[in-house]
Design an enzyme around this catalytic site. Structure first.
Site, PDB file in Angstrom:
ATOM      1  N   HIS A  18      -7.387 -28.654   3.976  1.00  0.00           N
ATOM      2  CA  HIS A  18      -8.500 -29.370   4.323  1.00  0.00           C
ATOM      3  C   HIS A  18      -8.018 -30.289   5.630  1.00  0.00           C
ATOM      4  O   HIS A  18      -8.136 -30.264   6.721  1.00  0.00           O
ATOM      5  CB  HIS A  18      -9.211 -30.208   3.419  1.00  0.00           C
ATOM      6  N   GLU A  19      -6.878 -31.019   5.121  1.00  0.00           N
ATOM      7  CA  GLU A  19      -6.242 -32.189   6.019  1.00  0.00           C
ATOM      8  C   GLU A  19      -5.101 -31.083   7.144  1.00  0.00           C
ATOM      9  O   GLU A  19      -5.169 -31.658   8.122  1.00  0.00           O
ATOM     10  CB  GLU A  19      -5.376 -33.061   5.456  1.00  0.00           C
ATOM     11  N   HIS A  22      -7.537 -30.345   9.964  1.00  0.00           N
ATOM     12  CA  HIS A  22      -7.558 -31.692  10.858  1.00  0.00           C
ATOM     13  C   HIS A  22      -6.259 -31.770  11.780  1.00  0.00           C
ATOM     14  O   HIS A  22      -6.379 -31.868  13.156  1.00  0.00           O
ATOM     15  CB  HIS A  22      -7.843 -32.901   9.866  1.00  0.00           C
TER      16      HIS A  22
END
Length: 419
Positions: A18-19, A22
């Protein structure tokens, strides 16, 4: 201990990807990413690569990417401050020393008069002994603060989150949840190639060792033609017919290698949702074809996402039960139960959690990615950003709501476990 390890690996993997979404899109947009962190709390491991510090923190309950400009800069230099300057070969300021200047004897010490490290990238001040002469210096685009022996990269405005176009910022925020959907899809594809994907044909898959089907002489690959004279057109037909006949004798007509025969099977009675249903111990049929695995995995992601959205809709419309929600304690307990069923089941559970994480993060709640995206879409429509103070207030309310919800859900999880 196995549950702890499984929980950390699964949750850590979901948060990592998920990170990572980003981080990748932020870096592609030219945003300075100061830190990529898995977990919260004190650092237990860290290393730096290029501009970003990668850290693992003590509490494995989330993560973050610290992008320049999203929060107020932790260091602020004002006129009257005394700093030390170190220069690069182009005679630009490369490092600004805030304290412990005696450790850098080659540094030029000045009293700051003017400073702009956002746009002009310039600092001016008075040297010791030359208080009447104001001298200005250009600051490198890749310069650093040095505070308490730690180097912190300075972020010019063009490296800050707010300087990028709305579309670039939307991509940087949306990439996290999207990466969760991609991860779930990759996991399901891997599972599909390992164990096959379920097909809705009236054919027996793998049989359980002590199941009634195996005891009656049925074999994996047998085609179910009919049960009690009723034609079977799909695996769904087979399951529904078996469930209706717990502990009742069934005449099952099968086709094995082109030859039909009749086998009598008595489904075992098992409890499900407070009632007795039949089960004769066979998994559904599977296929391992490349195109089948690729398409079926995508369908599973979409259908699972739809199921999660349906449950969320029930919460919004008042058809609410705390048992529909699970916090970290509940997920930890579920992980332990799933881990007992083997690695493949654990992988399937991880795919479900990844889809769930992606959807929850896209909810238009302040402090979640969905809330941030909502602000960006409003900005795109208005043509100008929302007032930062108003946005901060809404985010604060959102964080408070999420903290309260987390406390309630966690307490409910504990009650289910211990009370």
């Amino acid at each position: 201990m196995n549950t702890v390890i499984a929980f950390i690996i699964i949750f850590g993997t979901l948060v990592f990807f998920h990170e990572l979404g980003h981080l990748i899109m932020a870096q592609r947009a030219g945003i300075l990413c100061r830190e990529f962190a898995i977990g919260f709390g004190p650092k237990i491991f860290s290393f730096k690569r290029k501009e970003t510090v990668y850290t693992i923190r003590l509490l494995p309950i989330g993560g973050f990417v610290k992008m320049a400009g999203e929060d107020p800069e932790v260091i602020e230099i004002k006129p009257g401050h005394t700093v030390g300057l170190l220069f690069n070969e182009q005679n630009e300021v490369e490092k600004i020393i805030l304290n412990d200047k005696e450790k850098y004897p080659d540094a030029l010490v000045i009293e700051v008069e003017q400073i702009d490290l956002d746009h002009a990238m310039r600092i001016s001040g008075y040297e010791a002994g030359n208080e009447d002469i104001l001298t200005g210096y250009n600051v490198s685009q890749t310069s650093f603060y040095i505070a308490d022996g730690e180097e912190i990269q300075i972020a010019p405005y063009n490296r800050q989150f707010g300087s990028k176009t709305v579309w670039q910022r939307i991509k940087a925020i949306a990439a996290g949840p999207i990466m969760n959907f991609i991860l779930a899809y990759v996991i399901l594809v891997a599972l599909g190639f390992i164990q096959g994907v379920t097909v809705d044909d009236p054919v027996l898959g793998k049989l359980t060792k002590d199941g009634r089907a195996a005891e009656a002489g049925l074999m994996q690959g047998d085609h179910i033609v009919s049960i009690n004279g009723e034609k079977m057109n799909s695996w769904t037909d087979v399951v529904q017919t078996v469930q209706k006949n717990p502990e009742k004798k069934m005449n099952v007509v099968i086709d094995r290698d082109g030859k039909e025969s009749t086998v009598q099977v008595v489904p075992e009675a098992v409890k499900a949702d407070g009632k007795s249903i039949g089960r004769f111990g066979s998994y559904p049929p599977t296929e391992n074809g490349f195109l089948k695995v690729i398409s079926s995995s995508g369908t599973t992601v979409i259908s699972t996402a739809g199921l999660i959205l349906t449950n969320l809709q029930k919460i919004v419309t008042g058809q609410f039960s705390l048992d529909m929600l699970a916090g970290p304690v509940g997920i930890y307990d579920m992980t332990g139960e799933v881990a007992k069923q083997g690695v493949l089941t654990l992988m399937q559970f991880a795919a479900f959690l990844s889809i769930n994480l992606g959807i929850v993060n896209l909810l238009p709640i302040p402090a979640l990615d969905g809330g941030r995206l909502l602000f960006l879409f409003v900005e795109a429509i208005r043509g100008k950003p929302i007032n930062r103070e108003k946005e901060a207030l809404v985010v604060f309310i959102g964080v408070a709501f999420l903290m309260l919800l987390m406390l309630v859900v966690t307490w409910n999880d504990i009650q289910r476990l211990f009370l």
